[in-house]
Design an enzyme around this catalytic site. Structure first.
Site, mmCIF file in Angstrom:
data_model
loop_
_atom_site.group_PDB
_atom_site.id
_atom_site.type_symbol
_atom_site.label_atom_id
_atom_site.label_comp_id
_atom_site.label_asym_id
_atom_site.label_seq_id
_atom_site.Cartn_x
_atom_site.Cartn_y
_atom_site.Cartn_z
ATOM 1 N N CYS A 1 -2.582 -21.282 -20.948
ATOM 2 C CA CYS A 1 -2.781 -22.719 -20.814
ATOM 3 C C CYS A 1 -2.094 -23.266 -19.577
ATOM 4 O O CYS A 1 -1.094 -23.991 -19.641
ATOM 5 C CB CYS A 1 -2.334 -23.412 -22.092
ATOM 6 S SG CYS A 1 -3.457 -22.973 -23.432
ATOM 7 N N GLU A 2 -2.601 -22.807 -18.468
ATOM 8 C CA GLU A 2 -2.206 -23.223 -17.129
ATOM 9 C C GLU A 2 -3.283 -22.646 -16.241
ATOM 10 O O GLU A 2 -4.034 -21.783 -16.684
ATOM 11 C CB GLU A 2 -0.877 -22.574 -16.721
ATOM 12 C CG GLU A 2 0.301 -23.487 -16.980
ATOM 13 C CD GLU A 2 1.599 -22.948 -16.474
ATOM 14 O OE1 GLU A 2 1.696 -22.793 -15.247
ATOM 15 O OE2 GLU A 2 2.482 -22.700 -17.289
ATOM 16 N N GLU B 1 11.164 5.609 0.341
ATOM 17 C CA GLU B 1 11.176 5.107 -1.038
ATOM 18 C C GLU B 1 9.924 4.280 -1.320
ATOM 19 O O GLU B 1 9.979 3.085 -1.486
ATOM 20 C CB GLU B 1 12.447 4.297 -1.295
ATOM 21 C CG GLU B 1 12.873 3.498 -0.078
ATOM 22 C CD GLU B 1 14.174 2.775 -0.212
ATOM 23 O OE1 GLU B 1 15.152 3.401 -0.637
ATOM 24 O OE2 GLU B 1 14.199 1.582 0.119
ATOM 25 N N PRO B 2 8.796 4.956 -1.405
ATOM 26 C CA PRO B 2 7.533 4.248 -1.626
ATOM 27 C C PRO B 2 7.315 3.869 -3.092
ATOM 28 O O PRO B 2 7.683 4.625 -3.990
ATOM 29 C CB PRO B 2 6.488 5.279 -1.202
ATOM 30 C CG PRO B 2 7.129 6.595 -1.472
ATOM 31 C CD PRO B 2 8.609 6.407 -1.265
ATOM 32 N N GLY B 3 6.757 2.695 -3.299
ATOM 33 C CA GLY B 3 6.341 2.287 -4.634
ATOM 34 C C GLY B 3 4.824 2.202 -4.647
ATOM 35 O O GLY B 3 4.109 3.063 -5.160
ATOM 36 N N GLY C 1 7.042 0.209 2.476
ATOM 37 C CA GLY C 1 6.210 -0.828 3.059
ATOM 38 C C GLY C 1 4.852 -0.286 3.463
ATOM 39 O O GLY C 1 4.103 -0.921 4.199
ATOM 40 N N TYR D 1 1.240 -14.048 -5.482
ATOM 41 C CA TYR D 1 1.188 -13.656 -4.065
ATOM 42 C C TYR D 1 -0.164 -13.934 -3.426
ATOM 43 O O TYR D 1 -0.391 -13.541 -2.299
ATOM 44 C CB TYR D 1 1.417 -12.144 -3.932
ATOM 45 C CG TYR D 1 2.734 -11.633 -4.421
ATOM 46 C CD1 TYR D 1 3.926 -12.076 -3.850
ATOM 47 C CD2 TYR D 1 2.800 -10.683 -5.426
ATOM 48 C CE1 TYR D 1 5.142 -11.573 -4.276
ATOM 49 C CE2 TYR D 1 4.019 -10.179 -5.865
ATOM 50 C CZ TYR D 1 5.178 -10.633 -5.287
ATOM 51 O OH TYR D 1 6.372 -10.127 -5.709
HETATM 52 C C1 LIG Z 1 10.476 -2.569 -3.665
HETATM 53 C C2 LIG Z 1 11.207 -1.648 -2.792
HETATM 54 C C3 LIG Z 1 10.561 -0.513 -2.255
HETATM 55 C C4 LIG Z 1 9.102 -0.199 -2.496
HETATM 56 O O1 LIG Z 1 8.247 -0.980 -1.720
HETATM 57 P P1 LIG Z 1 6.664 -0.703 -1.731
HETATM 58 O O2 LIG Z 1 6.098 -1.729 -0.841
HETATM 59 O O3 LIG Z 1 6.198 -0.821 -3.135
HETATM 60 O O4 LIG Z 1 6.459 0.682 -1.260
HETATM 61 C C5 LIG Z 1 11.316 0.343 -1.492
HETATM 62 N N1 LIG Z 1 12.634 0.101 -1.239
HETATM 63 C C6 LIG Z 1 13.277 -0.969 -1.735
HETATM 64 C C7 LIG Z 1 14.709 -1.161 -1.442
HETATM 65 C C8 LIG Z 1 12.584 -1.873 -2.517
HETATM 66 O O5 LIG Z 1 13.232 -2.951 -2.991
#
Ligand SMILES: *Cc1c(COP(=O)(O)O)cnc(C)c1O
Length: 402
Positions: free
Chosen positions: A328-329, A259-261, A218, A302
């Site tokens: 086409c939207e 667990e960063p994305g 997050g 979003y």
């Molecule tokens: C999507 C997700 C993340 C990554 O969230 P980010 O906001 O991209 O860092 C981490 N943990 C879980 C379980 C997720 O579903």
């Protein structure tokens, strides 16, 4: 990334194309690691769903990252990228017991987020340790679409149901080796995050066989100038103190997991699209690009802001445009946005296009998915070819009605 390099990539591989700066991904990984260097055991599991290209997975593996996955297919991609099963966490929501058992067969760690599956799993596989996902009911961020820890969220087992979890453990003799939370996609207020962490620590005390505590992600990154971002360094300092205290009380050095994305890949990504048409109407000037929400859906889905620059005319006079797609939207990337003067044929660059951009693409309007390019240590690698008609037709079965 350097404008000329981006232009060269657009020229060589065509538009639309995603470009990722591998060194930015590496630096972000390093930054997070450094912020928590006082924690004895730290594990960063990249959340694959943000950007699943196998070369990006391999790059993160090389840095020492583990992987957080949300589907059996992501687990398989991770294994294909060379991650050992021990470095993969499976954190699904709402999947079947069968899918979880499939992941277990592959040897990855699993995280269970509801009591029903926990009870069924424990009864069948009491010897396989699992992590449980707790919902601490803390609202992080403001947008209810991307805050997943609050009261109405479908994610996790309510912290108020901890007694029920403990009863399941007692009845099935199953082992819980980790507890987890993932409160949402926007942690701006570190105090809110720390508050949720305290709830997790309180809960953790009640579990006797923990190896790790997973604080999810997050972390917020800036999307435009003046945007606030999560102060990782400050969070590192404050959470480290509390985590080390907790471990001392618990009597064991647990692993701290993140667990960063978005934090790792968002800013590393650039999406390049070509302007097909500039259209003056009575109310605005539209710049129509060779793409749409089939390639980048975050602005429409979003209401996300993606900064847009005209890399073909960086020093041009700033004018106002509505940047739209060819679907086409209604597919508006940006309204009334100040961009250097746009001519037909110019290449527009959408910034922060690393996370949740390519991974959310579709073939709507029967368009091909874009190519992906990775720039790393001064070398340019094509990491996904643009699709062709063969890809669109691959699984279709033509019935002959003649
Ligand atoms: C999507 C997700 C993340 C990554 O969230 P980010 O906001 O991209 O860092 C981490 N943990 C879980 C379980 C997720 O579903």
């Amino acid at each position: 990334m350097d404008t000329n390099l981006l232009l060269n990539i657009a020229q060589q591989y065509g538009c639309p194309v995603y470009v990722y700066d591998g060194n930015t991904i590496e630096n972000q990984f390093q930054r997070l690691q450094d912020a928590f260097k006082q924690v004895k055991k730290l594990k960063i599991n990249y959340a694959a769903k943000a950007l699943t290209n196998i070369s990006v997975l391999k790059l993160l593996k090389k840095k020492g990252s583990g992987l957080d996955t949300v589907s059996i297919q992501e687990v398989l991609l991770g294994l294909e990228a060379g991650f050992s099963p021990d470095d993969i966490m499976f954190t699904p929501n709402g999947v079947s017991l069968e899918e979880i058992e499939e992941a277990v067969q592959l040897g990855v760690h699993i995280n269970i987020d509801n009591l029903s599956i926990l009870e069924q799993f424990g009864a069948k596989h009491p010897d396989i340790p699992v992590c449980v996902r707790i919902n601490p009911h803390v609202m992080a961020g403001g947008n209810s679409n991307i805050s997943v820890g609050h009261i109405d969220s479908k994610f996790g087992i309510s912290v108020h149901q901890t007694p029920h979890i403990l009863r399941i453990i007692e009845n099935t003799k199953m082992k819980v080796n980790g507890i987890h939370m993932h409160t949402g996609s926007d942690i701006l207020d570190i105090e809110v995050f720390l508050y949720a962490s305290e709830i997790l620590f309180e809960t953790a005390k009640q579990f006797k066989n923990l190896d790790f505590i997973d604080f999810g992600s997050g972390f917020k990154v800036p999307y435009k100038e003046g945007d606030l971002e999560t102060d990782i360094e400050e969070l590192g300092e404050k959470l480290t103190v509390r985590f080390n205290e907790f471990c001392k009380d618990y009597g064991k050095n647990l692993t701290l997991v993140f667990e960063p994305g978005k934090f790792l890949v968002s800013q590393a990504g650039y999406f390049l699209a070509k302007v097909n048409v500039v259209k003056q109407t009575t109310s605005t000037v539209f710049a129509g690009v060779d793409s749409g929400f089939n390639h980048l859906i975050r602005p429409m889905f979003y209401n996300s802001y993606h900064h847009i620059t005209n890399i073909s005319n960086v020093n041009g006079k700033q004018r106002f445009y509505s940047v739209v797609g060819y679907i086409c939207e209604t597919d508006t990337f940006a309204s009334n946005r100040k961009i250097a003067e746009i001519s037909e044929g110019d290449i527009l660059c959408f910034h922060n296009a690393g996370a949740y951009c390519f991974s959310m693409t579709s073939n709507y309007n029967s368009r091909f998915k874009p190519a992906e390019v990775l720039f790393y240590n001064d070398a340019v690698h094509l990491i996904r070819k643009r699709e062709t008609m063969a890809d669109l037709l691959q699984n279709q079965i033509a019935v002959n009605f003649d």
